[in-house]
Design a protein around this motif. Structure first.
Motif, PDB file in Angstrom:
ATOM      1  N   PHE A 133       0.800  -1.065   0.074  1.00  0.00           N
ATOM      2  CA  PHE A 133       0.043   0.098   0.012  1.00  0.00           C
ATOM      3  C   PHE A 133       0.711   1.316   0.130  1.00  0.00           C
ATOM      4  N   ALA A 134       2.056   1.095  -0.559  1.00  0.00           N
ATOM      5  CA  ALA A 134       3.023   2.345  -0.464  1.00  0.00           C
ATOM      6  C   ALA A 134       2.524   3.450  -1.179  1.00  0.00           C
ATOM      7  N   GLU A 135       1.904   3.244  -2.425  1.00  0.00           N
ATOM      8  CA  GLU A 135       1.469   4.275  -3.165  1.00  0.00           C
ATOM      9  C   GLU A 135       0.218   4.811  -2.593  1.00  0.00           C
ATOM     10  N   ASN A 136      -0.762   4.387  -2.088  1.00  0.00           N
ATOM     11  CA  ASN A 136      -1.529   5.006  -1.316  1.00  0.00           C
ATOM     12  C   ASN A 136      -1.299   5.752  -0.095  1.00  0.00           C
ATOM     13  N   ILE A 137      -0.439   5.026   0.676  1.00  0.00           N
ATOM     14  CA  ILE A 137       0.221   5.813   1.831  1.00  0.00           C
ATOM     15  C   ILE A 137       0.714   7.180   1.046  1.00  0.00           C
ATOM     16  N   LYS A 138       1.511   6.987   0.035  1.00  0.00           N
ATOM     17  CA  LYS A 138       2.033   8.317  -0.349  1.00  0.00           C
ATOM     18  C   LYS A 138       0.890   9.403  -0.616  1.00  0.00           C
ATOM     19  N   VAL A 139      -0.344   8.909  -1.184  1.00  0.00           N
ATOM     20  CA  VAL A 139      -1.377   9.788  -1.727  1.00  0.00           C
ATOM     21  C   VAL A 139      -1.798  10.442  -0.363  1.00  0.00           C
ATOM     22  N   ALA A 140      -1.824   9.853   0.713  1.00  0.00           N
ATOM     23  CA  ALA A 140      -2.423  10.426   1.980  1.00  0.00           C
ATOM     24  C   ALA A 140      -1.329  11.414   2.387  1.00  0.00           C
ATOM     25  N   SER A 141      -0.152  11.068   2.322  1.00  0.00           N
ATOM     26  CA  SER A 141       1.047  12.069   2.643  1.00  0.00           C
ATOM     27  C   SER A 141       0.869  13.307   1.824  1.00  0.00           C
ATOM     28  N   GLN A 142       0.727  12.992   0.511  1.00  0.00           N
ATOM     29  CA  GLN A 142       0.584  14.183  -0.354  1.00  0.00           C
ATOM     30  C   GLN A 142      -0.508  15.131   0.077  1.00  0.00           C
ATOM     31  N   THR A 143      -1.667  14.477   0.525  1.00  0.00           N
ATOM     32  CA  THR A 143      -2.807  15.314   0.612  1.00  0.00           C
ATOM     33  C   THR A 143      -2.696  16.307   2.060  1.00  0.00           C
ATOM     34  N   LEU A 144      -1.897  15.308   2.831  1.00  0.00           N
ATOM     35  CA  LEU A 144      -1.568  15.772   4.367  1.00  0.00           C
ATOM     36  C   LEU A 144      -0.764  17.119   4.169  1.00  0.00           C
ATOM     37  N   GLY A 145       0.295  16.826   3.073  1.00  0.00           N
ATOM     38  CA  GLY A 145       1.199  18.012   2.832  1.00  0.00           C
ATOM     39  C   GLY A 145       0.537  18.950   2.329  1.00  0.00           C
ATOM     40  N   GLN A 146      -0.459  18.954   1.588  1.00  0.00           N
ATOM     41  CA  GLN A 146      -1.105  20.069   0.862  1.00  0.00           C
ATOM     42  C   GLN A 146      -1.692  20.916   1.794  1.00  0.00           C
ATOM     43  N   PHE A 147      -2.666  20.015   2.776  1.00  0.00           N
ATOM     44  CA  PHE A 147      -3.327  20.816   3.805  1.00  0.00           C
ATOM     45  C   PHE A 147      -2.212  21.638   4.673  1.00  0.00           C
ATOM     46  N   LYS A 148      -1.206  21.119   4.892  1.00  0.00           N
ATOM     47  CA  LYS A 148      -0.026  21.601   5.863  1.00  0.00           C
ATOM     48  C   LYS A 148       0.301  23.057   5.090  1.00  0.00           C
ATOM     49  N   PHE A 149       0.490  22.881   3.620  1.00  0.00           N
ATOM     50  CA  PHE A 149       0.980  23.972   2.833  1.00  0.00           C
ATOM     51  C   PHE A 149      -0.067  25.223   2.866  1.00  0.00           C
ATOM     52  N   ASN A 150      -1.427  24.839   2.739  1.00  0.00           N
ATOM     53  CA  ASN A 150      -2.477  25.748   2.806  1.00  0.00           C
ATOM     54  C   ASN A 150      -2.441  26.425   3.761  1.00  0.00           C
ATOM     55  N   GLN A 151      -2.097  25.797   5.143  1.00  0.00           N
ATOM     56  CA  GLN A 151      -2.093  26.609   6.389  1.00  0.00           C
ATOM     57  C   GLN A 151      -0.940  27.393   6.584  1.00  0.00           C
ATOM     58  N   GLY A 152       0.255  27.110   5.904  1.00  0.00           N
ATOM     59  CA  GLY A 152       1.283  27.895   5.926  1.00  0.00           C
ATOM     60  C   GLY A 152       1.125  29.354   5.026  1.00  0.00           C
ATOM     61  N   VAL A 153       0.187  29.084   3.870  1.00  0.00           N
ATOM     62  CA  VAL A 153      -0.106  30.315   3.013  1.00  0.00           C
ATOM     63  C   VAL A 153      -0.987  31.211   3.875  1.00  0.00           C
ATOM     64  N   ALA A 154      -1.846  30.520   4.681  1.00  0.00           N
ATOM     65  CA  ALA A 154      -2.843  31.446   5.506  1.00  0.00           C
ATOM     66  C   ALA A 154      -2.038  32.065   6.767  1.00  0.00           C
ATOM     67  N   SER A 155      -1.027  31.520   7.204  1.00  0.00           N
ATOM     68  CA  SER A 155      -0.147  32.127   8.419  1.00  0.00           C
ATOM     69  C   SER A 155       0.649  33.153   7.732  1.00  0.00           C
ATOM     70  N   PHE A 157       5.013  25.155   6.842  1.00  0.00           N
ATOM     71  CA  PHE A 157       5.718  24.748   5.584  1.00  0.00           C
ATOM     72  C   PHE A 157       6.689  23.546   5.770  1.00  0.00           C
ATOM     73  N   SER A 158       7.419  23.715   6.867  1.00  0.00           N
ATOM     74  CA  SER A 158       8.295  22.614   7.119  1.00  0.00           C
ATOM     75  C   SER A 158       7.607  21.330   7.618  1.00  0.00           C
ATOM     76  N   ASP A 159       6.595  21.062   8.321  1.00  0.00           N
ATOM     77  CA  ASP A 159       5.636  20.102   8.488  1.00  0.00           C
ATOM     78  C   ASP A 159       5.280  19.492   7.195  1.00  0.00           C
ATOM     79  N   ALA A 160       4.823  20.455   6.375  1.00  0.00           N
ATOM     80  CA  ALA A 160       4.722  19.831   4.737  1.00  0.00           C
ATOM     81  C   ALA A 160       5.593  19.305   4.296  1.00  0.00           C
TER      82      ALA A 160
END
Length: 391
Positions: free
Chosen positions: A116-138, A151-154
């Motif tokens: 399930f490595a590819e799907n775990i990667k998808v989850a990580s990408q989605t969570l990274g996008q969330f962290k990125f958007n939080q960074g932009v808002a900050s 941004f570092s968390d992302a």
């Protein structure tokens, strides 16, 4: 500076990943089907319309990860992380993000054969996008410290992402956190294809200077010139840093090499004058300043420095003259007249400087000192009155 939003690539969901037949339960299948529908709508740019499917997926997967038969199932935890990462992103939900993070860790632990490595990667990408958007808002709130953390968390979920690395560096710069800014910028140096690579290389020396590390600043400036030998910003910065740190002899040849490519650059002629002045080559310095003035008659600094070179030369001659006790009065007067003639050459430059900036006290004082020297009391008084009016 406005940061661009939603620029990170998020991979497609691999909902058809295989696993052992005995691990396939109704809730996992329900979650997979529902999240698949949501992903289709998200891919079409209408994620909000898929909220019902996402909620169905959440309900099903919550049951799966606590059921005795599937609580240690890597597929269940993989889809748990995907579902909660999407909830976090869609609803700006920090609690869901925390669950997604835990789900990624659990899925990674259980997925020993990497099915399930590819799907775990998808989850990580989605969570990274969330962290990125939080960074932009900050960032938009000018909360640069939090933006850097976001941004570092992302980056933990999107390692090596150049835009995230750059943005985290920018946030650190804004927060005057130069150590972390340098770390992020240095990580981008090997990635020459990155669109902001030149900006990173030219700005890195400034970051070293901001923390007082001139040795590293000069090394980074030279590296920037090596990478971008025809870029004026990189070349000029290297020249300026070497002038600041007293490497005049070395930098003269660099300036002359750049002038061979860009002979009409007034600043390069000015820098060459500074380098020659620092090295004690007054004639060459004056010639360089005069060339800069030829290119731009209103070049304030070049006019001032040309005058200073001339007047300093005359002052040195006067000191030598006064120290020579063997001269007869007639010879002394003759040589003094020659010095006055020599210093008079500086007057047009000083007058031009005053014309350019009538409130420049240094220019006014220098011009006054000339008229004091030739005993022109009227002009001296006139200039003193202008100086007094500025104080």
């Amino acid at each position: 500076m406005n940061l661009k939003r939603s620029i990170l690539f998020v991979g497609l969901l691999f909902a058809t990943s295989t696993t052992a037949v005995f691990a396939q339960t109704g809730n996992i299948r329900k979650a997979k089907t529902a999240i698949g529908k949501f992903e289709e709508l998200k891919g079409a740019g209408t994620a909000a319309l898929g909220k019902t499917s996402l909620t169905e997926a959440q309900t099903a997967i919550d049951e799966a990860v606590v059921h005795d038969k599937t609580k240690d199932n890597p597929e269940a935890w993989t889809f748990y992380s995907i579902i909660y990462a999407n909830i976090a992103s869609l609803d700006n939900n920090a609690e869901a993000a925390a669950k997604a993070k835990d789900g990624i860790a659990k899925a990674t632990e259980l997925d020993t054969d990497k099915k399930f490595a590819e799907n775990i990667k998808v989850a990580s990408q989605t969570l990274g996008q969330f962290k990125f958007n939080q960074g932009v808002a900050s960032w938009d709130k000018q909360d640069y410290k939090t933006a850097y953390t976001d941004f570092s968390d992302a980056l933990t979920y999107l390692p090596g992402d150049t835009t995230l690395t750059f943005y985290s560096g920018l946030a650190a710069v804004q927060n005057k956190d130069y150590d972390n800014a340098i770390e992020k910028y240095k990580a981008l140096i090997p990635v020459k294809e990155y669109s902001s690579h030149k900006t990173v290389m030219v700005d890195l020396p400034k970051l070293y200077l901001s923390k007082g590390d001139t040795t590293s600043a000069i090394a980074a400036a030279q590296e920037a010139v090596t990478a971008y030998p025809n870029d004026n910003d990189a070349v000029v910065q290297n020249i300026e840093l070497n002038l600041i740190t007293g490497n005049e002899a070395k930098i003269v040849s660099d300036i002359e090499a750049q002038l061979a490519k860009d002979a009409s650059n007034k600043n390069l002629h000015y820098y060459l004058g500074l380098a020659h002045s620092a090295a004690g080559n007054d004639e060459k310095a004056l010639a360089a300043y005069q060339k800069a003035i030829e290119l731009d008659p209103n070049y304030m600094e070049a006019n001032m420095n040309a005058a200073v070179v001339i007047m300093n030369g005359g002052r040195e001659d006067l000191m030598k003259l006064n120290e020579d006790k063997t001269l007869k009065q007639a010879d002394y007067d003759k040589k003094l007249g020659e010095i006055k003639t020599k210093i008079a050459v500086a007057v047009p430059y000083l007058q031009k400087a005053v014309d350019i900036d009538p409130k420049n006290v240094d220019a006014l004082k220098s011009l006054k000192s000339y008229y004091d020297f030739i005993n022109d009391e009227a002009k001296s008084a006139e200039l003193q009155a202008k100086i007094n009016a500025l104080n």
